[in-house]
Design a protein around this motif. Structure first.
Motif, PDB file in Angstrom:
ATOM      1  N   ARG A 278      -7.745  -3.236   0.535  1.00 33.88           N
ATOM      2  CA  ARG A 278      -7.454  -2.107   1.119  1.00 33.88           C
ATOM      3  C   ARG A 278      -5.883  -1.729   0.657  1.00 33.88           C
ATOM      4  N   ASN A 279      -5.088  -2.451   0.251  1.00 29.82           N
ATOM      5  CA  ASN A 279      -3.569  -2.239  -0.179  1.00 29.82           C
ATOM      6  C   ASN A 279      -4.036  -1.243  -1.277  1.00 29.82           C
TER       7      ASN A 279
ATOM      8  N   GLN B  16      -5.490   2.120  -0.104  1.00 28.80           N
ATOM      9  CA  GLN B  16      -4.636   3.088   0.612  1.00 28.80           C
ATOM     10  C   GLN B  16      -3.499   3.489  -0.171  1.00 28.80           C
TER      11      GLN B  16
ATOM     12  N   PRO C 157       0.789  -1.124   0.015  1.00 28.18           N
ATOM     13  CA  PRO C 157      -0.067  -0.066   0.000  1.00 28.18           C
ATOM     14  C   PRO C 157       0.926   1.288  -0.214  1.00 28.18           C
TER      15      PRO C 157
ATOM     16  N   ARG D 114      -5.238   6.360  -2.356  1.00 30.65           N
ATOM     17  CA  ARG D 114      -5.512   7.751  -1.470  1.00 30.65           C
ATOM     18  C   ARG D 114      -4.185   8.415  -1.258  1.00 30.65           C
ATOM     19  N   ALA D 115      -3.092   7.753  -0.746  1.00 32.64           N
ATOM     20  CA  ALA D 115      -1.706   8.338  -0.742  1.00 32.64           C
ATOM     21  C   ALA D 115      -1.121   8.870  -1.756  1.00 32.64           C
TER      22      ALA D 115
ATOM     23  N   VAL E 153     -13.665  -0.589   3.506  1.00 35.36           N
ATOM     24  CA  VAL E 153     -12.474   0.329   2.888  1.00 35.36           C
ATOM     25  C   VAL E 153     -12.902   1.590   2.186  1.00 35.36           C
TER      26      VAL E 153
END
Length: 227
Positions: free
Chosen positions: A186-187, A190, A160, A193-194, A215
């Protein structure tokens, strides 16, 4: 779907659990590896929550799980010699069966075709080693959709972490805010998103044994064809 795709110019697509159901490949390769090590087999249902964080994590998790069944005391031992042997045997078995026990999810080809028709640039980004990912895409007839394919060993860090997405955007020549991440866990979310990428997750993949609905994403897809 709440995401406005009018501002999307490219898509980064995950592989395992998003485009191809590879659990059968994992089970075949891992059980071949375990047999070579003189260890008992592992059920596919136990493997599924371990998928998605790269082969190193997968092998460590499988060895810990199996050794705990053999001897709980052994499961706590960080045996690098055993891991090195396991990695060698896993590579041997995975490359031998790659794609034979896996299948493309329904709607994937239609979804990729729709993205191509929109003029989106497409890249495949996976935590799977590149040497495994490329032959799998070729075996399933998906390689022609992607101008770039990056495995988990392509960059210094894996999802992630946002670095692989940022590097992939650079390779595509697109900005993160205009590059959609399509994944199953979610990996992927995330990392997106980052990195500043919009993200949609499929509902049918591997999310470490957790509900994908929990998520933080821009939406969920039952099929890539709904794009």
């Amino acid at each position: 779907m709440p995401l406005d795709t009018q501002n999307i110019h490219a898509a980064i697509v995950d592989l395992d659990g998003t485009m191809v159901d590879t659990l059968g490949d994992f089970a075949a390769a891992l059980n071949g590896m375990l047999a070579d090590l003189g260890l008992p087999p592992i059920e596919a249902s136990a493997i599924e929550p371990m998928v998605g964080k790269g082969s190193e994590y997968l092998l460590h998790s499988v060895l810990k799980h199996v050794l705990a069944q053999v001897s709980p005391a052994q499961a706590a031992i960080n045996n690098e010699a055993l891991y090195a042997q396991a990695w060698d045997r896993y590579q041997h078995h995975y490359l031998a069966i790659n794609g034979q026990f896996s299948s493309v999810y329904p709607g994937v080809v239609e979804g990729l075709q729709a993205m191509q028709q929109r003029g989106w640039k497409l890249a495949c980004l996976t935590n799977k080693p590149t040497a495994f990912a490329l032959p799998l895409l070729q075996a399933k007839g998906l390689d022609g959709f992607f101008s770039q394919v990056f495995g988990g060993d392509a960059f210094e860090r894996k999802k992630p972490d946002p670095l692989p997405l940022l590097k992939t955007c650079a390779a595509l020549g697109t900005l993160p805010q205009h590059t959609l991440m399509l994944g199953d866990s979610r990996n992927d979310a995330q990392a997106a998103r980052a990195a500043g990428c919009p993200v949609l997750l499929v509902t049918y993949g591997y999310n470490h044994g957790e509900p994908v609905s929990a998520v933080d994403t821009d939406g969920l897809l039952d099929s890539l064809a709904s794009l």
